[in-house]
Design a protein around this motif. Structure first.
Motif, mmCIF file in Angstrom:
data_model
loop_
_atom_site.group_PDB
_atom_site.id
_atom_site.type_symbol
_atom_site.label_atom_id
_atom_site.label_comp_id
_atom_site.label_asym_id
_atom_site.label_seq_id
_atom_site.Cartn_x
_atom_site.Cartn_y
_atom_site.Cartn_z
ATOM 1 N N PRO A 145 0.810 -1.230 0.000
ATOM 2 C CA PRO A 145 0.000 0.000 0.000
ATOM 3 C C PRO A 145 0.839 1.273 0.000
ATOM 4 C CG PRO A 145 -0.874 -1.594 1.571
ATOM 5 C CD PRO A 145 0.448 -2.130 1.113
ATOM 6 N N LEU A 146 2.000 1.230 0.656
ATOM 7 C CA LEU A 146 2.855 2.417 0.721
ATOM 8 C C LEU A 146 3.487 2.707 -0.634
ATOM 9 C CD1 LEU A 146 4.568 1.629 4.149
ATOM 10 C CD2 LEU A 146 2.548 3.034 3.722
ATOM 11 N N ALA A 149 0.863 4.125 -3.089
ATOM 12 C CA ALA A 149 0.506 5.495 -2.720
ATOM 13 C C ALA A 149 1.565 6.480 -3.213
ATOM 14 C CB ALA A 149 0.354 5.610 -1.204
ATOM 15 N N SER A 175 0.518 -6.883 1.136
ATOM 16 C CA SER A 175 -0.908 -7.135 1.339
ATOM 17 C C SER A 175 -1.395 -8.132 0.301
ATOM 18 C CB SER A 175 -1.701 -5.834 1.216
ATOM 19 O OG SER A 175 -1.302 -4.909 2.210
ATOM 20 N N CYS A 178 -8.255 -7.359 0.151
ATOM 21 C CA CYS A 178 -8.878 -6.106 0.590
ATOM 22 C C CYS A 178 -9.481 -6.315 1.982
ATOM 23 C CB CYS A 178 -9.958 -5.710 -0.405
ATOM 24 S SG CYS A 178 -11.038 -4.372 0.154
ATOM 25 N N HIS A 217 -12.793 0.042 -1.899
ATOM 26 C CA HIS A 217 -11.966 0.412 -0.746
ATOM 27 C C HIS A 217 -10.591 0.883 -1.239
ATOM 28 C CE1 HIS A 217 -10.773 0.254 3.504
ATOM 29 N NE2 HIS A 217 -9.591 -0.127 3.053
ATOM 30 N N PRO A 218 -10.071 2.002 -0.706
ATOM 31 C CA PRO A 218 -8.750 2.496 -1.151
ATOM 32 C C PRO A 218 -7.642 1.499 -0.805
ATOM 33 C CG PRO A 218 -9.954 4.193 0.061
ATOM 34 C CD PRO A 218 -10.701 2.910 0.281
ATOM 35 N N THR A 220 -4.559 1.967 -1.101
ATOM 36 C CA THR A 220 -3.420 2.674 -0.503
ATOM 37 C C THR A 220 -3.560 2.809 1.013
ATOM 38 O OG1 THR A 220 -4.514 4.786 -0.919
ATOM 39 C CG2 THR A 220 -2.973 3.987 -2.595
ATOM 40 N N GLU A 221 -4.752 2.548 1.518
ATOM 41 C CA GLU A 221 -5.005 2.726 2.951
ATOM 42 C C GLU A 221 -5.120 1.407 3.703
ATOM 43 O OE1 GLU A 221 -8.384 5.252 3.420
ATOM 44 O OE2 GLU A 221 -7.574 6.836 2.120
ATOM 45 N N VAL A 222 -4.724 0.311 3.077
ATOM 46 C CA VAL A 222 -4.739 -0.988 3.746
ATOM 47 C C VAL A 222 -3.639 -1.002 4.807
ATOM 48 C CG1 VAL A 222 -4.391 -3.466 3.430
ATOM 49 C CG2 VAL A 222 -5.643 -2.140 1.714
ATOM 50 N N PRO A 223 -3.948 -1.381 6.058
ATOM 51 C CA PRO A 223 -2.918 -1.403 7.113
ATOM 52 C C PRO A 223 -1.774 -2.345 6.752
ATOM 53 C CG PRO A 223 -5.127 -1.612 8.053
ATOM 54 C CD PRO A 223 -5.281 -1.762 6.573
ATOM 55 N N THR A 224 -0.572 -1.968 7.128
ATOM 56 C CA THR A 224 0.610 -2.784 6.852
ATOM 57 C C THR A 224 1.177 -3.350 8.156
ATOM 58 O OG1 THR A 224 2.036 -0.824 6.952
ATOM 59 C CG2 THR A 224 1.215 -1.510 4.782
#
Length: 393
Positions: A145-146, A149, A175, A178, A217-218, A220-224
Motif C-alpha cells: 500500500p505504501l 501510494a 498485502s 482487501c 476500498h482504497p 493505498t489505505e490498507v494497514p501494513t
C-alpha cells in the motif's frame, strides 16, 4: 524505490517497420506513460488507460488492435501475448518490445534466472517448470500500500511471485486481500483503469436487486505489518535478485541460495508446518500459521487466489522453516524433528490428509533436500514414486 517514469514515450524511442499485411496497423498514440522499472504489464496497461481516460479493454482492442475474446481478461493478457501482439503494442506506443517482454510473467520461467546460473541444464529445466506451476500467482497479485501510494498505483511484477512476501522499500509484509471485502486483487474484478488504487471486486446486494456493487476500498489505505526479522528481509533481497530483480547489487546469502537449490521446499513445509517450529519466528508469521494449521497435500491448491500459497505471511513462515532445514548444520536431526511433528499432527487430524501419501517422482525428489525427503518417506508422509513403481512391477 524506483522513481516515477518520464511523462511520455516519444515517437522516436525506436524505429518501426511495417507489420504483417494481415494485421491492422495501430495508430501511434501521441502520449504514453512509460513503464516504471520492474512494473507488471497489466499495471502499465491500467496506467496508460488512466492517462488516456478510457477503459483498459477498449485501449487494447481499439487502440492497440489486439483480439480480446470474452474469455481473455486484461490481467491475463500478460501471460498470453504473442510476438505479433507485442509488435502491435510497440507500434502504438513506441515502447521497445524488449521492455514489454520484461514486464511479462514468462520472464521467470521461459529462460534462465540468476539463481540457477550455475546449475546443470537438466536440473535447471525441471526447476523452471516448478517455478511456472508453484511460484507464479497467475490469477491475482499482492501489493504494498505504501508503494502504490507513492507511485500513483504502479504494481511491480515481482508481487506476482509466491515467494514475494515483503516490501524492501518499506520493510513491511505485502498485502494480499482487501480488508473490506476480503477478496484478492487482479482477480475477476471490474477491469477499470483505477483498480490499482481502489478495490475492483463487485458483490451482489439485495438493495440493488441483484446488481453488482463495487467495493472501492482504497488500496493505498490498507494497514501494513512491519517485518521484524532481519533474516526474512535479507532472504527476500536475495530472492528478488535470484528472480532477476536488483541484479546491479547482488546481495549475499547462502541460505537463500539453498532455498533456490530446492525450489519445492517452501511449498512442502507450508503444508506440513507445525506450531512448535515457529519458536523465535517473526510474531506476524507465527500468528498467521497458528490460525490455519491444518495440513494440506503436497500438490494441493497451489497458487489459486484463496489458497495458503496466496497469503504472504504463510509463505514467509514456510521460508522461515525452510531456512531451518538447509542452514546451520544438523540437517538430519532437523529433518527428523520436522517429520515427527508433521506425522503427529496428521495423526491427530486424519481427515485433513489423503488416505494414500502423495507419490514423488525422481525429478520432484531432487527439488527438496535429500535428508528431508528420506525422513518424510521413512514416516510414510511421502511415497518415493520410483521405488514404489519398481516394487510394483
Amino acid at each position: 524505490m524506483a522513481g516515477m517514469p518520464s511523462a511520455t514515450a516519444s515517437n522516436e524511442l525506436s524505429p518501426t517497420t511495417a507489420p504483417a499485411a494481415e494485421v491492422p496497423r495501430p495508430r501511434r498514440m501521441p502520449r504514453v506513460p512509460l513503464p516504471v522499472p520492474g512494473e507488471s504489464f497489466s499495471s502499465w496497461v491500467d496506467a496508460v488507460a488512466r492517462d488516456s481516460r478510457c477503459h483498459p479493454r477498449r485501449l487494447l482492442t481499439l487502440g492497440w488492435q489486439l483480439r480480446m475474446p470474452s474469455s481473455r481478461s486484461v490481467s491475463g493478457v500478460e501471460t498470453t501475448l504473442s510476438g505479433a501482439e507485442l509488435r502491435q503494442i510497440h507500434l502504438a506506443t513506441g515502447v521497445p518490445e524488449k521492455a514489454l517482454e520484461e514486464m511479462r510473467l514468462s520472464r521467470f520461467f521461459d529462460g534462465p534466472i540468476p539463481a540457477f546460473a550455475d546449475e546443470p541444464a537438466p536440473w535447471q529445466a525441471e526447476a523452471l517448470r516448478a517455478i511456472s506451476t508453484c511460484f507464479i500467482l497467475r490469477d491475482h497479485s499482492r501489493w504494498c500500500p505504501l508503494c502504490i501510494a507513492e507511485n500513483s498505483g504502479r504494481w511491480y511484477l515481482r508481487w506476482k511471485l509466491a515467494w514475494s512476501y515483503a516490501c524492501l522499500n518499506h520493510n513491511v509484509f505485502l498485502s494480499a486481500t482487501c480488508p473490506a471485502c476480503h477478496e484478492p486483487q487482479e482477480r475477476f474484478g471490474v477491469e477499470a483503469a483505477d483498480r490499482r488504487l481502489f478495490c475492483a471486486k463487485t458483490r451482489r446486494v439485495m438493495s440493488t436487486r441483484g446488481r453488482g456493487v463495487r467495493c472501492s476500498h482504497p488500496l493505498t489505505e490498507v494497514p501494513t505489518t512491519p517485518v521484524t526479522d532481519p533474516v526474512l528481509l535479507d532472504t527476500q533481497k536475495w530472492i528478488d535478485y535470484g528472480f532477476g530483480h536488483g541484479a546491479s547489487a547482488q546481495p549475499g546469502g547462502k541460505s537463500a541460495r539453498m532455498l533456490f537449490r530446492f525450489p519445492l521446499l517452501a511449498d512442502l513445509v507450508l503444508r506440513l508446518r507445525s506450531p512448535e517450529l515457529f519458536q523465535g519466528a517473526d510474531p506476524a508469521i507465527a500468528s498467521a500459521a497458528a490460525e490455519n494449521i491444518a495440513p494440506y497435500s503436497l500438490y494441493g491448491l497451489g497458487t489459486t487466489a484463496h489458497s495458503d500459497s496466496a497469503n504472504p505471511l504463510l509463505i514467509a513462515g514456510a521460508i522461515h522453516l525452510g531456512l531451518q532445514l538447509v542452514t546451520g548444520g544438523d540437517y538430519r536431526a532437523k529433518a527428523e524433528r520436522f517429520a515427527e511433528l508433521a506425522q503427529r499432527r496428521i495423526r491427530d487430524l486424519p481427515r485433513s490428509w489423503p488416505v494414500d501419501p502423495p507419490d514423488v517422482s525422481l525429478a520432484q525428489s531432487q527439488m527438496m533436500p535429500p535428508t528431508l525427503f528420506r525422513a518424510l518417506v521413512g514416516r510414510g508422509l511421502l511415497r518415493d514414486g520410483l521405488t514404489w513403481y519398481t516394487a510394483a512391477h
